[in-house]
Design a protein around this motif. Sequence first.
Motif, PDB file in Angstrom:
ATOM      1  N   ASN A  96      40.595  62.193  42.759  1.00  0.00           N
ATOM      2  CA  ASN A  96      41.693  61.016  42.539  1.00  0.00           C
ATOM      3  C   ASN A  96      41.707  60.630  41.174  1.00  0.00           C
ATOM      4  OD1 ASN A  96      43.958  59.379  43.494  1.00  0.00           O
ATOM      5  ND2 ASN A  96      42.571  57.765  43.778  1.00  0.00           N
ATOM      6  N   TYR A 120      44.029  63.354  47.803  1.00  0.00           N
ATOM      7  CA  TYR A 120      44.839  61.964  47.410  1.00  0.00           C
ATOM      8  C   TYR A 120      46.126  61.976  47.441  1.00  0.00           C
ATOM      9  CZ  TYR A 120      39.935  60.338  47.314  1.00  0.00           C
ATOM     10  OH  TYR A 120      38.591  60.032  47.572  1.00  0.00           O
ATOM     11  N   ALA A 121      46.999  62.455  48.258  1.00  0.00           N
ATOM     12  CA  ALA A 121      48.234  62.873  48.295  1.00  0.00           C
ATOM     13  C   ALA A 121      49.283  61.417  47.854  1.00  0.00           C
ATOM     14  CB  ALA A 121      48.892  63.239  49.251  1.00  0.00           C
ATOM     15  N   ASP A 122      48.642  60.110  48.268  1.00  0.00           N
ATOM     16  CA  ASP A 122      49.504  58.825  48.165  1.00  0.00           C
ATOM     17  C   ASP A 122      48.947  58.057  46.829  1.00  0.00           C
ATOM     18  OD1 ASP A 122      50.769  59.274  50.220  1.00  0.00           O
ATOM     19  OD2 ASP A 122      49.448  58.245  51.747  1.00  0.00           O
ATOM     20  N   SER A 123      47.894  58.689  45.976  1.00  0.00           N
ATOM     21  CA  SER A 123      47.601  58.140  44.889  1.00  0.00           C
ATOM     22  C   SER A 123      47.697  59.217  43.846  1.00  0.00           C
ATOM     23  CB  SER A 123      46.041  57.784  44.959  1.00  0.00           C
ATOM     24  OG  SER A 123      45.523  57.129  43.877  1.00  0.00           O
ATOM     25  N   ARG A 126      50.692  61.173  43.523  1.00  0.00           N
ATOM     26  CA  ARG A 126      52.169  60.575  43.207  1.00  0.00           C
ATOM     27  C   ARG A 126      52.435  60.748  41.748  1.00  0.00           C
ATOM     28  NH1 ARG A 126      51.918  55.072  45.925  1.00  0.00           N
ATOM     29  NH2 ARG A 126      53.959  54.729  45.137  1.00  0.00           N
ATOM     30  N   GLU A 147      56.010  69.356  43.891  1.00  0.00           N
ATOM     31  CA  GLU A 147      56.688  68.234  44.058  1.00  0.00           C
ATOM     32  C   GLU A 147      57.198  68.308  42.718  1.00  0.00           C
ATOM     33  OE1 GLU A 147      57.111  66.807  46.794  1.00  0.00           O
ATOM     34  OE2 GLU A 147      55.664  67.581  47.925  1.00  0.00           O
ATOM     35  N   ARG A 151      54.252  67.303  39.964  1.00  0.00           N
ATOM     36  CA  ARG A 151      52.987  66.547  40.676  1.00  0.00           C
ATOM     37  C   ARG A 151      52.283  67.614  41.438  1.00  0.00           C
ATOM     38  NH1 ARG A 151      56.069  61.337  43.768  1.00  0.00           N
ATOM     39  NH2 ARG A 151      56.911  60.652  41.831  1.00  0.00           N
ATOM     40  N   CYS A 345      47.144  53.677  40.953  1.00  0.00           N
ATOM     41  CA  CYS A 345      48.584  52.959  41.253  1.00  0.00           C
ATOM     42  C   CYS A 345      49.044  52.375  39.974  1.00  0.00           C
ATOM     43  CB  CYS A 345      48.192  51.874  42.315  1.00  0.00           C
ATOM     44  SG  CYS A 345      47.219  50.395  41.701  1.00  0.00           S
ATOM     45  N   ASP A 350      51.733  46.666  41.734  1.00  0.00           N
ATOM     46  CA  ASP A 350      51.003  46.655  42.820  1.00  0.00           C
ATOM     47  C   ASP A 350      49.996  45.578  42.684  1.00  0.00           C
ATOM     48  OD1 ASP A 350      52.176  48.848  43.979  1.00  0.00           O
ATOM     49  OD2 ASP A 350      50.878  50.257  43.059  1.00  0.00           O
ATOM     50  N   ASP A 385      45.295  45.085  50.010  1.00  0.00           N
ATOM     51  CA  ASP A 385      45.313  46.505  49.967  1.00  0.00           C
ATOM     52  C   ASP A 385      44.992  46.941  48.528  1.00  0.00           C
ATOM     53  OD1 ASP A 385      46.027  49.197  49.817  1.00  0.00           O
ATOM     54  OD2 ASP A 385      48.073  48.712  50.352  1.00  0.00           O
ATOM     55  N   HIS A 387      45.001  49.664  47.171  1.00  0.00           N
ATOM     56  CA  HIS A 387      45.917  50.869  46.574  1.00  0.00           C
ATOM     57  C   HIS A 387      45.021  52.155  45.840  1.00  0.00           C
ATOM     58  CE1 HIS A 387      49.692  48.706  47.083  1.00  0.00           C
ATOM     59  NE2 HIS A 387      48.849  47.538  46.755  1.00  0.00           N
TER      60      HIS A 387
END
Length: 445
Positions: A96, A120-123, A126, A147, A151, A345, A350, A385, A387
């Motif tokens: 990450n 870590y697709a969501d961190s 992105r 992506e 990405r 993030c 955030d 959260d 993040h």
Amino acid sequence: MSTSTVAPIAARITPSGKLSGTVTPPGSKSYSARAVLAAGLAPGASRIRRIANSRNVRALIAAVATLGAEISYEDNDLVVVGPSELRDKQTIDVGNSGIVLRLLLGATAHLHHTTFVTTYADSLGRRSNIEMLDALRQLGVDADWQERDGRLPISTYGVGIHGGSTSIESRKSSQFLSGLLYLGGRLDSALEIHVPDELKAPAMVRTTQQVLATAGVETSASPDGLHYQVPSGTAFAPAEFSVGSDPASTAALLALAAAMDSEVSIRHTGLTELDGVVDYVRSVGATVTVGPDEIRVQGNPAALKPLDFDGSLSPDSVLPLAALSAHADGTSVFRNIEHIRYKECDRISDFRKELRKTGIESEETADSLVIHGGPSGATEHAVIDCHFDHAIVLAFTLIGARSKHGLVIENSGVVGQTYPDFFRDAAELGIDLNLSSEPVVTAGA
């Protein structure tokens, strides 16, 4: 109180009393990562003293092993024996970490085919890397990605690579420039790099240049930091590296001690990438004495004053200092920080989202964070959260310790990205916390 080093699901931080004791932050993640890569690119044995044990560094160690380096440990030192030729056609998991990805994108761009992935697709998944891919394209490197905006996953193809001149937009991150400097040490011909906009976090680029110089790679920079050269004939050679203290971890400890009634000693092995931070903590109201291997902090919460900060000086210090400023009676502005939106993030929006849960007021612009602080700090209990960002964990540990009702930080084990033993050290100083492997259940869940 649990202080297990196993990554917890939740950290419960409750209002804490006086802090006292001595703590040693980990080795610099930034320097360690750069040193590991330099060692892995040098044919022969290199030694890295006081290597950091953060997840980012471990990801880079695994990456250079994938590329053919032999890894061993001797006491607290890492020994890396770099191969005579890097392995081609490899898939590398970068974890990450943006710095791991971007350094490797440069350092391996001359190979025929390398693929980079993350779980870590969501961190990290992105985050855009299009600036780096555009710069590599100018040097003859082809690339594809799944992506938009470059990405992950990304594959690079360096069969047509050449030296010469390229430009790299660095408004979002200096990591792209650092990656290109590593590439310069792998090319047979000279490399010129131009920064057409502005360079964020110049201290981190200087760290890159220091590591490269130790490894035998010559680089030069213009006085304005917008033009760089790597001459032909320079190459990586085995070296010995000594790692100083991690700046993000040190800044978090400084802010934590300054926010509380405290008498804390922070042992260090060299201070880098902390431009303006010690002066900020001192000017806010703490008594800070810096020695050759120790920083002594006496916190006085009643004396905290609002103060602005230029975040380009030390980007990884912004959130801990912002958490500190939330307890000063007045408004503090953190400027020149658009680049921290592109970390694990968005460290502006955030962070503010989580601040609102605690009752702390703030504002933002594209490149600034405004904190409206007060002595009471967080007035509402909240479940935070993080993040997937260690900086959020570090900042909200401070906020929770000064809060009225405490708070819970979910997925707080990500603090190991930079500071694996943070909760153990915080507890030893007197922070009242509990680490739980049970999921957090909130009302209505």
